[in-house]
Design an enzyme around this catalytic site. Structure first.
Site, PDB file in Angstrom:
ATOM      1  N   PRO A  78     -52.159   2.446  15.539  1.00  0.00           N
ATOM      2  CA  PRO A  78     -51.893   1.080  14.839  1.00  0.00           C
ATOM      3  C   PRO A  78     -50.745   1.330  14.137  1.00  0.00           C
ATOM      4  O   PRO A  78     -50.648   1.509  13.248  1.00  0.00           O
ATOM      5  CB  PRO A  78     -53.106   0.664  14.862  1.00  0.00           C
ATOM      6  CG  PRO A  78     -54.075   1.504  15.128  1.00  0.00           C
ATOM      7  CD  PRO A  78     -52.974   2.804  15.426  1.00  0.00           C
ATOM      8  N   CYS A  79     -49.951  -0.247  15.192  1.00  0.00           N
ATOM      9  CA  CYS A  79     -48.803   0.159  13.551  1.00  0.00           C
ATOM     10  C   CYS A  79     -48.296  -1.159  12.889  1.00  0.00           C
ATOM     11  O   CYS A  79     -47.479  -0.913  12.355  1.00  0.00           O
ATOM     12  CB  CYS A  79     -47.043  -0.549  14.927  1.00  0.00           C
ATOM     13  SG  CYS A  79     -47.231  -2.720  15.193  1.00  0.00           S
ATOM     14  N   GLN A  80     -49.176  -1.561  12.652  1.00  0.00           N
ATOM     15  CA  GLN A  80     -49.093  -2.807  11.429  1.00  0.00           C
ATOM     16  C   GLN A  80     -49.187  -2.287  10.232  1.00  0.00           C
ATOM     17  O   GLN A  80     -48.877  -2.606   9.308  1.00  0.00           O
ATOM     18  CB  GLN A  80     -50.868  -3.435  11.183  1.00  0.00           C
ATOM     19  CG  GLN A  80     -50.733  -4.104  12.757  1.00  0.00           C
ATOM     20  CD  GLN A  80     -51.667  -3.409  13.922  1.00  0.00           C
ATOM     21  OE1 GLN A  80     -51.515  -2.230  14.006  1.00  0.00           O
ATOM     22  NE2 GLN A  80     -51.452  -4.816  14.165  1.00  0.00           N
TER      23      GLN A  80
END
Length: 358
Positions: A78-80
């Site tokens: 997940p990139c957040q």
């Protein structure tokens, strides 16, 4: 020969599609996928078979359940945690989900892995940690920030791609993959970037405001039901315009917060351009206040089908879930044309490994 593929944090399967579908690459077989999003897992199962698991990767690994053998592991933790849109990045556990990813790489015996993430990852401290950890596992690592438009996706999406390969099996890798497209007038002997026109100009007007429960390629091409104020705002934005044009043309219906903010945000409430790739498609592309997501000349946001095409998904790819679920799957996906270019390079690496072992 078909190589065995595991896709972690797989989402709807944009990376799996790019690797397994002959329109993009081919030569890979999906043997396992994992994601925590139930609707995304349902989409993955519908398109690639029953091998997808809905689970938290850390909890799954704690159970010591068997992991299938694979030649390559791909995925986008997940990139957040890395994104500049996340203002509370320090201490975000999502920054460390590459650790269980590499645990799977080790346990399945893969010779190659691919991590895809936001562009900011490559300049972050975590990138160095990933590289050091992979080196200890016997992998060499190469990386680059790639532009999806250079690989046939009609979108100006920039992503860090990290490729790791077993140094005892592979002599070296030429990276990044060779581009298949180039900016117009770049002087390169390549087809020009695919544009918004190329991707969506043939679509008819949207029908209805819900997903039509029919087996047809346009089942995601539905509109919205805007308020009269929203419709008036759409009409006030000219071709190529944005929120500043709205403020000039219709200040009485411009949100006060936009009027007070006199700089920045040039994509907010903007129209896409016909003759360029789209901006990055995010998960709330159906909300023009979130970015440049108005249709180039119609007074509406882009539809789910248009967003899927701008990501590079073919119309025969079937999504599962609600409208919100599907929008999230589209916005979080790896553009399949970009994944296919990476897949072709990985296949060359694995072919070379097999020849060296013969």
């Amino acid at each position: 020969m078909s190589y065995r593929l595991i896709d972690l944090f797989a989402g709807a399967g944009g990376m799996t599609l790019g690797f397994t579908d002959n329109r993009f690459c081919g030569g890979f077989e999906s043997v396992w996928a994992l994601d925590i999003d139930r609707s995304a897992v349902a989409t993955h199962r519908r398109n690639f078979g029953p091998h997808a698991t809905c689970a938290d990767i850390e909890h799954w690994l704690e159970t010591d359940r068997p992991i299938p053998a694979a030649d390559v592991v791909v995925g986008g933790p997940p990139c957040q945690g890395f994104s500049l849109l996340n203002k509370q990045r320090a201490g975000d556990r999502r920054r460390e989900l590459w650790l269980p990813f590499l645990d799977v790489v080790e346990r399945c015996g893969a010779s190659v892995f691919v991590i895809e993430n936001v562009a900011e990852l490559r300049s972050s401290p975590e990138y160095s940690e990933i590289e050091k950890h992979a080196n200890k596992m016997g992998f060499d690592v190469v990386s680059e920030v790639l532009l999806a438009a250079d690989y046939g996706a009609p979108q100006s999406r920039k992503r860090t791609v990290i490729l790791g390969y077993r140094r005892d099996l592979v002599a070296g890798v030429t990276f990044p993959p060779l581009a298949t497209h180039a900016a117009p007038k770049s002087g390169k002997n390549l087809p020009p970037w695919r544009t918004v026109w190329d991707a969506i100009a043939d679509l008819p007007n949207p029908v209805g405001t819900e997903i039509r429960r029919v087996k047809a390629p346009l089942d995601l091409h539905f509109g919205r039901n805007p308020t009269s104020k929203s419709a008036a705002r759409y009409r006030a934005v000219p071709p190529g315009g944005n929120r500043f044009d709205l403020q000039r043309n219709a200040p009485e219906i411009t949100p006060d917060c936009w009027i007070r903010k006199t700089s920045g945000g040039t994509d907010l409430f903007g129209r896409l351009w016909w003759d360029r790739p789209s901006v990055t498609i995010r998960t709330e592309f159906f909300k023009p206040e979130k970015g440049r997501y108005l249709h180039p000349d119609e007074h509406r946001p882009i539809t789910h089908r248009e967003a899927a095409r701008l990501m590079g998904f073919p119309d025969d790819f079937k999504f599962e879930g609600t409208k919100i679920d599907i929008a999230r799957q589209i916005g979080n996906a790896v553009p399949p044309p970009l994944a296919g270019a990476i897949g072709q390079l990985v296949r060359q690496i694995l072919d070379g490994r097999m020849r060296a072992a013969a």
